[in-house]
Structure formats: C-alpha cells, structure tokens
Design an enzyme around this catalytic site. Structure first.
Site, PDB file in Angstrom:
ATOM      1  N   GLN A  91       0.850  -1.205   0.000  1.00  0.00           N
ATOM      2  CA  GLN A  91       0.000   0.000   0.000  1.00  0.00           C
ATOM      3  C   GLN A  91       0.876   1.243   0.000  1.00  0.00           C
ATOM      4  OE1 GLN A  91      -3.355  -0.722   3.113  1.00  0.00           O
ATOM      5  NE2 GLN A  91      -1.746  -2.202   3.500  1.00  0.00           N
ATOM      6  N   ASN A  92       2.174   1.031   0.123  1.00  0.00           N
ATOM      7  CA  ASN A  92       3.076   2.184   0.223  1.00  0.00           C
ATOM      8  C   ASN A  92       3.349   2.774  -1.152  1.00  0.00           C
ATOM      9  OD1 ASN A  92       3.083   1.479   2.848  1.00  0.00           O
ATOM     10  ND2 ASN A  92       5.140   0.597   2.855  1.00  0.00           N
ATOM     11  N   HIS A 116      -1.612   1.380  -4.196  1.00  0.00           N
ATOM     12  CA  HIS A 116      -2.042   2.776  -3.992  1.00  0.00           C
ATOM     13  C   HIS A 116      -1.229   3.756  -4.835  1.00  0.00           C
ATOM     14  CE1 HIS A 116      -4.081   1.752   0.127  1.00  0.00           C
ATOM     15  NE2 HIS A 116      -4.781   1.360  -0.916  1.00  0.00           N
ATOM     16  N   GLY A 186       3.009  -4.349   8.978  1.00  0.00           N
ATOM     17  CA  GLY A 186       2.966  -2.898   9.159  1.00  0.00           C
ATOM     18  C   GLY A 186       1.771  -2.202   8.545  1.00  0.00           C
ATOM     19  N   THR A 187       0.625  -2.843   8.636  1.00  0.00           N
ATOM     20  CA  THR A 187      -0.590  -2.172   8.146  1.00  0.00           C
ATOM     21  C   THR A 187      -1.720  -2.325   9.149  1.00  0.00           C
ATOM     22  OG1 THR A 187      -2.254  -2.042   6.395  1.00  0.00           O
ATOM     23  CG2 THR A 187      -1.252  -4.210   6.740  1.00  0.00           C
ATOM     24  N   ASN A 212       3.451  -6.775  13.410  1.00  0.00           N
ATOM     25  CA  ASN A 212       2.960  -5.441  13.753  1.00  0.00           C
ATOM     26  C   ASN A 212       3.032  -5.310  15.270  1.00  0.00           C
ATOM     27  OD1 ASN A 212       1.322  -3.094  14.186  1.00  0.00           O
ATOM     28  ND2 ASN A 212       0.341  -3.481  12.206  1.00  0.00           N
ATOM     29  N   PRO A 213       3.619  -4.246  15.793  1.00  0.00           N
ATOM     30  CA  PRO A 213       3.656  -4.092  17.255  1.00  0.00           C
ATOM     31  C   PRO A 213       2.260  -3.994  17.864  1.00  0.00           C
ATOM     32  CG  PRO A 213       5.152  -2.524  16.189  1.00  0.00           C
ATOM     33  CD  PRO A 213       4.342  -3.169  15.093  1.00  0.00           C
TER      34      PRO A 213
END
Ligand code: OAD
Length: 255
Positions: A91-92, A116, A186-187, A212-213
């Site tokens: 998506q980046n 994107h 990371g999303t 992901n945190p």
C-alpha cells in the site's frame, strides 16, 4: 537457493517504512502541521487547496528520497529471490521496496504491485499524460502540457477506485493456487481488499503471519502473531523460511 514450490504473498503498509524514518499515516507521527493525512489524501482536499496538498506530497517525496530501505525491506527482497512463487502487494507509495537489495539483486518489478500508486509519478487529472520525478521536484503547481489541466500525484486517494490492472495482477496470483505463507506487515488493514486478499491467500492451510507491534482487524485470523517492529522481526523470519524450517507441509503455526 530457490525453495521449489514455495508460494508466498507479502502485503505491506506504512509500518514497514517507519524504521526508515517515513511517517505512517495513523501513528503519532502521522500528522503534518497538525493536519491529518487521511484528510489531505483526498480529491476534496486537492480541489480545495491543491498548493497545500502538493506541498505535503513534495515534502514526503523529499523524505523518501533521503530515506534508505531498512532490514525489513531487504529481508523481503531476499524472500523474493528465495521463493519460486512470490508477489508483494504494497500500500506504500514510496519506492523503498524496489530499492531494497539483497546482494546486488532487487525485487523484479513484475513481482511488486503498488496498489495505492507511486508518489514519484505526476499525472494529469484529466488525460493520460504523466511523468516521473524521482530525482527532484519543481515548485510550481504543475499543469499538463497536453490539455493544461492541473497535474496531481500518481497515488490513489481516499474514496477513489484502485487501478483495475493492479487488482487483476493480485487476483491472478490468488486464483492460481493458495499460498504457503502470507505475511501481513505494518498495516492497520483497514481496507476490505487488504483483509480479503490476506485471508484468501492463506486459504487451504497456508500460514498467515502478521508482523505489527499493535493488533489489527486481521490479528484474530493470524496463525502467527509477531508483535515486534518489522526491521527486527523479519530478517530472522525470512531466514527461518529460507532454511526450510517453514516449507510447504511443515509450516507449524506458533502463536
Ligand atoms: P497506517 O499508518 O494506518 O498503519 C501503520 C501500521 O504500521 C500500524 O498498524 C502500526 O502499528 C504499524 N507499525 C508501526 N511501526 C511499525 C514497525 N516498525 N514495524 C511493523 N509495523 C509497524 O498505514 P497503512 O495501514 O499502510 O492509503 O495505511 C493504509 C493506507 O491508508 C495507506 O496506504 C494510505 C492510508 O491512508 C491511501 O492513501 C489510499
């Protein structure tokens, strides 16, 4: 070494570039001059104040040009080289995935879907005219040299449709057969198509690994949750896969 028959789908979001110093959209560093990126990245914002929107995108372009791929991007490049079947859907709109090297290799463009769009693309709001500004930007509001309409960043804004050609590339990959491993990295996974592609990719027994945190709407479906920054977690996970610990048939979920 190529892992024969290892089919992998990787889906990434802004969090994978956070350790390269690129602000995420919804994190605490996401705001720009007290403005919410979710409100700037819209056709309405561009219509109301194109100079402001261009200023924001040019600043992001500057940050991205100065940034470097981090160990998570590099680990994905290694994964792409190792798997016989590989697709990255990001998506980046930054170019860190395509710049990330493993050895001298990068991910072939045909294995990356920038769903994107691409921040370095400048395209006409009306006709097909477009160009890349990978090296540097002008400072004027760009006008199309063919039809005189204002040019815009080549990204997908909120409320806009995705490019059908890019959707088709993902669908074709998913329709061929199920994946052994799907990484979601990371999303916040707020978009239905991101959730759908992640779940369909892992259908039929594949692992769904979330890195992901924080928890997301996909967390409850994951077969493995890695609550660490991607740059820390991903190199080891990819090594695990490359050593054959997680190969077809012996991918054990570990929660
Ligand atoms: P967000 O900014 O919504 O979410 C970033 C995610 O990354 C969060 O879930 C964080 O917990 C996680 N994160 C932060 N640091 C991390 C790290 N070091 N390692 C791993 N994860 C980390 O970004 P996206 O989900 O990518 O769309 O947002 C999706 C889309 O919404 C963007 O592409 C953009 C945006 O508005 C459009 O512009 C259409």
């Amino acid at each position: 070494m190529i892992m024969p028959d290892l089919r992998v789908l990787v889906i990434t979001g802004a969090g994978i570039s956070a350790e390269s110093g690129i602000p995420t959209f919804r994190g605490k560093n996401g705001y720009w001059r007290n403005l919410d990126p979710a409100k700037l990245a819209t056709p309405e914002a561009f219509e109301g104040n194109p100079s402001l929107v261009w200023e924001w995108y040019r600043e992001r372009r500057r940050i991205i040009r100065a940034a470097h791929p981090n160990p998570a991007h590099e680990a994905i490049t290694k994964l792409a080289q190792t798997c016989s079947d590989f697709l990255l859907v990001t998506q980046n709109v930054d170019n860190l995935h395509s710049r990330a090297q493993h050895g001298a290799a990068t991910i072939p463009l045909e294995k990356i879907v920038q769903i994107h769009g691409d921040i370095f693309l400048t395209r006409c709001s009306r006709c097909d005219w477009h160009y890349y500004e990978a090296e540097q930007d002008g400072s004027e509001l760009p006008l199309c040299r063919h039809c005189g309409t204002m040019m815009r960043p080549g990204v997908v804004w909120f409320g806009e449709s995705l490019d059908p050609l890019q959707i088709a590339r993902v669908e074709t990959y998913l329709e061929t057969r199920g994946c052994d491993v799907v990484f979601v990295i990371g999303t916040t996974a707020l978009f239905g198509y991101i959730i759908d592609w992640s779940l369909r990719g892992a259908e039929g027994g594949g692992q769904l690994i979330e890195i992901n945190p924080d928890s997301t709407s996909l967390s409850r479906f994951a077969t493995r949750l890695v609550r660490e920054p991607a740059g820390i977690a991903l190199p080891d996970l990819v090594d695990e896969i490359c050593k054959g610990v997680c190969s077809p048939g012996n991918c054990r979920p570990s929660l």
